[in-house]
Each structure stands twice: as structure tokens, then as C-alpha cells.
Design an enzyme around this catalytic site. Structure first.
Site, PDB file in Angstrom:
ATOM      1  N   SER A   1       0.824  -1.198   0.000  1.00 38.99           N
ATOM      2  CA  SER A   1       0.000   0.000   0.000  1.00 38.99           C
ATOM      3  C   SER A   1       0.869   1.263   0.000  1.00 38.99           C
ATOM      4  O   SER A   1       1.577   1.519  -0.971  1.00 38.99           O
ATOM      5  CB  SER A   1      -0.960  -0.048   1.195  1.00 38.99           C
ATOM      6  OG  SER A   1      -1.977   0.899   1.062  1.00 38.99           O
TER       7      SER A   1
ATOM      8  N   GLU B   1     -14.187  11.801  -7.564  1.00 39.04           N
ATOM      9  CA  GLU B   1     -14.083  12.813  -8.611  1.00 39.04           C
ATOM     10  C   GLU B   1     -13.177  12.313  -9.733  1.00 39.04           C
ATOM     11  O   GLU B   1     -12.310  13.026 -10.239  1.00 39.04           O
ATOM     12  CB  GLU B   1     -13.550  14.128  -8.035  1.00 39.04           C
ATOM     13  CG  GLU B   1     -14.484  14.733  -6.997  1.00 39.04           C
ATOM     14  CD  GLU B   1     -13.948  16.017  -6.409  1.00 39.04           C
ATOM     15  OE1 GLU B   1     -12.853  16.445  -6.828  1.00 39.04           O
ATOM     16  OE2 GLU B   1     -14.614  16.585  -5.540  1.00 39.04           O
TER      17      GLU B   1
ATOM     18  N   HIS C   1      -4.659  -0.670  -3.618  1.00 39.39           N
ATOM     19  CA  HIS C   1      -6.091  -0.879  -3.330  1.00 39.39           C
ATOM     20  C   HIS C   1      -6.896  -0.450  -4.562  1.00 39.39           C
ATOM     21  O   HIS C   1      -7.947   0.188  -4.452  1.00 39.39           O
ATOM     22  CB  HIS C   1      -6.532  -0.055  -2.113  1.00 39.39           C
ATOM     23  CG  HIS C   1      -5.820  -0.392  -0.850  1.00 39.39           C
ATOM     24  ND1 HIS C   1      -6.152  -1.472  -0.067  1.00 39.39           N
ATOM     25  CD2 HIS C   1      -4.771   0.214  -0.229  1.00 39.39           C
ATOM     26  CE1 HIS C   1      -5.351  -1.510   0.990  1.00 39.39           C
ATOM     27  NE2 HIS C   1      -4.498  -0.503   0.908  1.00 39.39           N
TER      28      HIS C   1
END
Length: 287
Positions: A143, A161, A185
Site C-alpha cells: 500500500s 471525482e 487498493h
């Protein structure tokens, strides 16, 4: 150009269901299959493994989690290097551990903490030099730890967005593999838009989007092999025929024409230098 001798293993993350939604407050749980590859590349269960939970806001708990996870695989030499400041990065213990490590593993959390507290320090230089010069030396990260490997690092941004200019925030990473922009992710959190904008900002770079429980073994700074149960999405902006990112105002929808996108899964290979895909035959074993 110097040939890279070390190995990078960026991992897409797979944190457990902690009480906090913010990633920096969660325990990262990496599947044994992924960690098995990390240990194998580092030389096996006798390898000296150093875990750096700097990105996390619960570094003690995350460190203990990794101690348990690596011990489950039979690893015998695991150290936690809890760096919380630039001064910690210059300590004798930190320098000694990085000098003697076969593998350095960065946890998840907030990737900006990694570069703020380690970037430009003695151990940062040691990591870069050993990665460039030493065959068998492994730097892994899940990550945030994966994202920090880049030079142009995604520091955050909105998934809601998507494809809007300003959806991604960029920051300086550790510069281990400057050809890439890495996001993690990737599928579950819908990060296609922010990776697309990152590549629009830097069309000369490749974007790698790693799903959870999925990683890439990158050898010699070039040869990539997918490991784990999910997908890696590769964004290649070198083929763009239209890209209006530079002229748009913040908050405006972007246009990108002829962006090349590859979807890779377990065992598939990718050449960063040649920008080519080699697909694992369908009858081959899962790695």
C-alpha cells in the site's frame, strides 16, 4: 545507464477490518502467499528482514503483526525499525539494520510519512545504493510502502471525482523506480481516475495500479511478474494522441485519447523498458 541488481516488490495492500476506516489507523494483513514470495526473493527463512512501519499511525501494532506473519512462514531473523523522525533515520541502529538486511519491508499507512522521515537520510541513500548494486537485495512495500517506491508519488486524491483535474495529489517519493507511478487498493477503491490523471501529468511514466492481495516482483528495474490473486492495471501514456491536462482548470473533466491500458494477472510479465506484455499460458500453474 547502470543496470539495477536488486528486486522491488510493491504490493496492493489487504488491510484487516480495523475500527478505523482511515488506512493509517489499520493493521495491514498480507496474505501468506504474497509474503512467501517476499521471503523467497530475499533468500529464504534465514534472511534478515527489517520491517519499517513508519507510514502507520499505529506502528507498534503493525510491527507486531508483521513479526507474527513472518514467523508463521518460519522466518527467524525479523527486526522492527520504528522510525518516527529524521533523527531516527540517522541512528546507529537504523543504519546497522539497513546495512545487514536482506529484505526491507515498508508497511501501509500514509506514504508521505515515509518520504518526510526517511527521504534524504543516510538510510535512504543506503537503500538506493544497495538496491542498485546488490543482487538478491529486496525492498518490499504494501500500500503506502509500495507507492513510496516511485519518484513521482501519489500522495492522495479523490476516487469520487474520477477523471477530474485535481483529483490526484503528487509528492516526492523515494525514487527507487522513477519510471513508475504506483497506486494501490486499486480495484476496490476505484482509483482509475486518479491514476489516469497522474499519467496525464507525467505521460512519459508508466502507471501501475495494484489490486489488493496482488503484487509485482520487479527485477533489474525492468522485468515485472504479477503475484497474488488479483490484477495489475498498467497505464501507458506514451501512445496518447490527445491530452488536455496542462491547459485545464482545476475541477474540469479531462480528455485522454489513445491511452494504452493492460490488465495483468498472476504470472503475467511486463517489460518496463520495452513496454510489452507476456501472458502466462492458460494451462500454467498459479504462482
Amino acid at each position: 545507464m547502470q543496470k539495477i541488481k536488486g528486486t522491488l516488490i510493491p504490493i496492493g495492500g489487504n488491510e484487516d477490518k480495523g475500527i478505523e476506516e482511515e488506512e493509517m489507523y489499520t493493521l495491514e494483513f498480507i496474505e501468506e502467499g504474497i509474503l512467501y514470495h517476499v521471503v523467497k526473493e530475499a533468500g529464504g527463512i534465514e534472511a534478515n528482514i527489517v520491517v519499517i512501519p513508519t507510514a502507520s499511525s499505529i506502528p507498534i501494532e503493525v510491527g507486531e503483526n508483521y513479526l507474527t506473519a513472518f514467523a508463521t512462514l518460519g522466518c527467524k531473523n525479523i527486526e522492527i525499525l520504528d522510525i518516527r523522525s529524521k533523527e531516527d533515520s540517522e541512528s546507529e541502529r537504523a543504519i546497522a539494520l539497513i546495512k545487514n538486511a536482506n529484505c526491507v519491508m515498508f508497511s501501509g499507512g500514509d506514504q508521505s510519512k515515509i518520504t518526510d522521515k526517511i527521504g534524504g537520510t543516510t538510510i535512504h541513500k543506503l537503500l538506493v545504493d544497495r538496491y542498485k548494486d546488490e543482487e538478491g537485495f529486496v525492498i518490499a512495500g504494501t500500500s503506502a510502502g509500495a507507492m513510496a517506491m516511485a519518484n513521482d508519488m501519489i500522495a492522495g486524491g479523490s476516487a469520487t471525482e474520477s477523471f477530474i483535474k485535481g483529483a490526484v495529489n503528487m509528492y516526492n517519493g523515494l525514487g527507487l523506480i522513477p519510471e513508475l507511478i504506483i497506486d494501490t487498493h486499486f480495484i476496490r477503491r476505484g482509483r482509475f481516475g486518479r491514476q489516469s490523471e497522474a499519467v496525464a501529468k507525467h505521460p512519459e511514466l508508466l502507471g501501475f495500479g495494484l489490486a489488493e492481495d496482488t503484487g509485482m516482483i520487479i527485477k533489474n528495474g525492468n522485468e515485472c511478474t504479477v503475484i497474488g490473486s488479483g490484477m495489475v492495471i498498467v497505464f501507458d501514456g506514451s501512445t496518447l494522441t490527445h491530452n488536455n491536462e496542462k491547459i485545464l482548470k482545476e475541477g474540469t473533466p479531462m480528455t485522454m485519447a489513445n491511452l494504452t491500458v493492460h490488465v495483468l494477472s498472476n504470472g503475467d510479465q511486463y517489460s518496463i523498458k520495452n513496454r510489452t506484455v507476456t501472458v502466462l499460458p492458460i494451462e500454467a500453474d498459479f504462482i
